[in-house]
Design an enzyme around this catalytic site. Structure first.
Site, PDB file in Angstrom:
ATOM      1  N   GLU A   1       3.716  -6.993 -16.496  1.00  0.00           N
ATOM      2  CA  GLU A   1       3.506  -5.566 -16.779  1.00  0.00           C
ATOM      3  C   GLU A   1       4.541  -4.714 -16.047  1.00  0.00           C
ATOM      4  O   GLU A   1       5.132  -3.797 -16.617  1.00  0.00           O
ATOM      5  CB  GLU A   1       2.091  -5.167 -16.352  1.00  0.00           C
ATOM      6  CG  GLU A   1       1.798  -3.681 -16.499  1.00  0.00           C
ATOM      7  CD  GLU A   1       0.841  -3.158 -15.453  1.00  0.00           C
ATOM      8  OE1 GLU A   1       1.139  -2.109 -14.851  1.00  0.00           O
ATOM      9  OE2 GLU A   1      -0.199  -3.811 -15.227  1.00  0.00           O
ATOM     10  N   HIS A   2       4.769  -5.014 -14.783  1.00  0.00           N
ATOM     11  CA  HIS A   2       5.763  -4.274 -14.001  1.00  0.00           C
ATOM     12  C   HIS A   2       7.166  -4.446 -14.577  1.00  0.00           C
ATOM     13  O   HIS A   2       7.937  -3.474 -14.683  1.00  0.00           O
ATOM     14  CB  HIS A   2       5.761  -4.766 -12.548  1.00  0.00           C
ATOM     15  CG  HIS A   2       4.694  -4.151 -11.697  1.00  0.00           C
ATOM     16  ND1 HIS A   2       4.949  -3.550 -10.490  1.00  0.00           N
ATOM     17  CD2 HIS A   2       3.350  -4.039 -11.889  1.00  0.00           C
ATOM     18  CE1 HIS A   2       3.826  -3.098  -9.969  1.00  0.00           C
ATOM     19  NE2 HIS A   2       2.827  -3.398 -10.792  1.00  0.00           N
TER      20      HIS A   2
ATOM     21  N   GLU B   1       1.632  -3.389  -3.084  1.00  0.00           N
ATOM     22  CA  GLU B   1       0.424  -3.052  -3.835  1.00  0.00           C
ATOM     23  C   GLU B   1      -0.768  -3.864  -3.337  1.00  0.00           C
ATOM     24  O   GLU B   1      -1.883  -3.340  -3.193  1.00  0.00           O
ATOM     25  CB  GLU B   1       0.663  -3.293  -5.332  1.00  0.00           C
ATOM     26  CG  GLU B   1      -0.377  -2.695  -6.233  1.00  0.00           C
ATOM     27  CD  GLU B   1      -0.032  -2.812  -7.714  1.00  0.00           C
ATOM     28  OE1 GLU B   1      -0.863  -2.385  -8.533  1.00  0.00           O
ATOM     29  OE2 GLU B   1       1.061  -3.322  -8.051  1.00  0.00           O
TER      30      GLU B   1
ATOM     31  N   HIS C   1       0.178  -9.385 -14.374  1.00  0.00           N
ATOM     32  CA  HIS C   1       0.446  -8.086 -13.744  1.00  0.00           C
ATOM     33  C   HIS C   1       1.928  -7.947 -13.397  1.00  0.00           C
ATOM     34  O   HIS C   1       2.511  -6.859 -13.526  1.00  0.00           O
ATOM     35  CB  HIS C   1      -0.425  -7.941 -12.492  1.00  0.00           C
ATOM     36  CG  HIS C   1      -0.160  -6.706 -11.714  1.00  0.00           C
ATOM     37  ND1 HIS C   1       0.540  -6.727 -10.527  1.00  0.00           N
ATOM     38  CD2 HIS C   1      -0.467  -5.402 -11.944  1.00  0.00           C
ATOM     39  CE1 HIS C   1       0.637  -5.505 -10.053  1.00  0.00           C
ATOM     40  NE2 HIS C   1       0.035  -4.678 -10.890  1.00  0.00           N
TER      41      HIS C   1
END
Length: 420
Positions: free
Chosen positions: A49-50, A126, A46
């Site tokens: 991905e960022h 997040e 993840h």
């Protein structure tokens, strides 16, 4: 029209020409997700991905955003437990721009130290956001305890400890090992396109990735854990997730599973919604959902209710589960569920994003395209006996796990609550 081409380096390209639309949806799908992570690096997929949106050798993060906005397009990504995808949606005339942007962020991202430091804080926020959203957080807790120490149980976002320790070297090593592997990459494109032009454009960019000997992942299936786990937190409601072993992406009874979920809690006309919300007013939000993976799955129910209604709501859920196990569906209810599924499917088919995604997941899990007609035929072939048999197979006490988040204590739970 569906077409498939495999590049010399092993990358698979699947396209569907839809001549009557103005748009094109394109995605780079990689069979890599949180399931590939070691415990100490949880959240790294993840994090990557960022980082792929934070600047390349020729574009800053702002330039990437401005370029896609300048044509009214969409550029985004998502990470799941078994795959990651980077996608764009643009007008057909802007297809080359979309390919250039996607291939640039995928091949040339900088992973700069300053951006890593900044994005780590974004991910912390997040994680906090999920923890402050109990109806979402309880589902994460369910996966963590249902699959226990298996990678499938790890939160996709990671946790404060692991994210705090991920550095540039670890990000780049993981990216090169798992993402820049042609055997894991699928490029899926749907819309007003020309297949050969798509292949040429992808071959000139992603086709340059060198093939390696690492083919698709050899994942080990998880062990399932059952029981009751309470997380005491001062909340107005108790948020409950109760679930069992579901069906895999390729399970032969998956179409019966789709119907089972639809009837149990998949819509506002479902049994659980009608019994618990509409008839008794015990909850505002209640639904069931499927989470299928390559070799296992989850079939779960979420509900939020008041503390003094906790046991009553669980008893009603178990009662509806028992009905599915012991009483065959009426033909009228079965037909309604089939019509609902087929209607949802046909409506979604008007969206190029959905068609692009379906081609990609078909390739990921089956190695082929599954036509719309075949899906509809498989739904129609499901019998009431199929649904009852699957209910009996899945809803067993040895698989059942209940997670509760809120102001409830284990001593307040009836011992016989999960007897099915």
């Amino acid at each position: 029209m569906y077409r498939k081409t495999i590049l010399n380096n092993g990358i698979r390209i699947v396209t569907e020409h839809i001549p009557y639309v103005q748009s094109i949806s394109i995605g780079i799908w990689v069979k890599t997700g949180s399931r590939d992570e070691k415990r100490e690096e949880n959240g790294i997929a993840h994090f990557i991905e960022h980082m792929l949106f934070k600047g390349t050798k020729k574009r800053s993060a702002l330039a990437i955003a401005k370029e896609i906005d300048s044509v009214g397009g969409v550029l985004n990504a998502s990470t799941s437990r078994e795959f990651t995808n980077f996608y764009a949606k643009v007008l057909a005339k802007d297809f080359k721009l979309a390919v250039d942007l996607l291939s640039d962020i995928f091949l040339n991202s900088l992973f700069s130290f300053s951006e890593i430091k900044r994005e780590r804080e974004v991910i912390f926020q997040e994680i906090k956001m999920v923890e402050d959203t109990p109806d979402e957080y309880v589902q994460d807790l369910f996966s963590q305890y249902f699959f226990s120490d298996h990678p499938l149980g790890q939160p996709i976002l990671g946790n404060y400890n692991t994210i705090g320790k991920i550095n540039r070297d670890k990000l780049i090593k993981f990216f090169h090992s798992y993402y820049l592997n042609p055997y894991r990459i699928i490029v899926s494109v749907a819309g007003n396109l020309n297949h050969y032009q798509v292949v040429e454009a992808i071959n000139q960019t992603l086709g340059k990735i060198k093939p390696n000997n690492k083919k698709e992942p050899a994942w080990k299936p998880p062990e399932i854990f059952s029981g009751v786990k309470i997380f005491n937190k001062d909340l107005e409601q108790v948020h409950i997730c109760i679930g069992t072993k579901g069906f895999s992406q390729t399970h032969p009874s998956r179409y019966a599973g789709y119907i089972l979920n639809t009837i149990l809690g998949g819509s506002i006309s479902s049994r659980l919604f009608q019994e618990i919300r509409e008839k008794r007013g015990l909850a505002y939000n209640i639904f069931s959902y499927n989470s299928p993976f390559q070799d296992t799955g989850i079939l779960a129910i979420y509900v939020g209710t008041s503390r003094n209604k906790f046991n009553q709501v669980i008893e009603l859920i178990i009662k509806e589960i028992q009905k599915l196990k012991t009483k065959p569906l009426k033909e009228s209810e079965l037909k309604k569920a089939k019509d609902q599924l087929k209607g949802n499917l046909l409506l979604s088919w008007e969206n190029t994003d959905v068609r692009m995604s379906r081609m990609a997941t078909g390739e990921l899990y089956f190695g082929k395209y599954i036509p719309l007609k075949k899906i509809r035929d498989k739904i129609d072939q499901v019998t009431a006996k199929d649904v009852q048999t699957l209910s009996q197979e899945l809803f067993q006490k040895k698989y059942l796990l209940l997670i509760a988040l809120g102001g409830v204590k284990e001593k307040n739970i009836k011992p016989s609550l999960l007897e099915i």
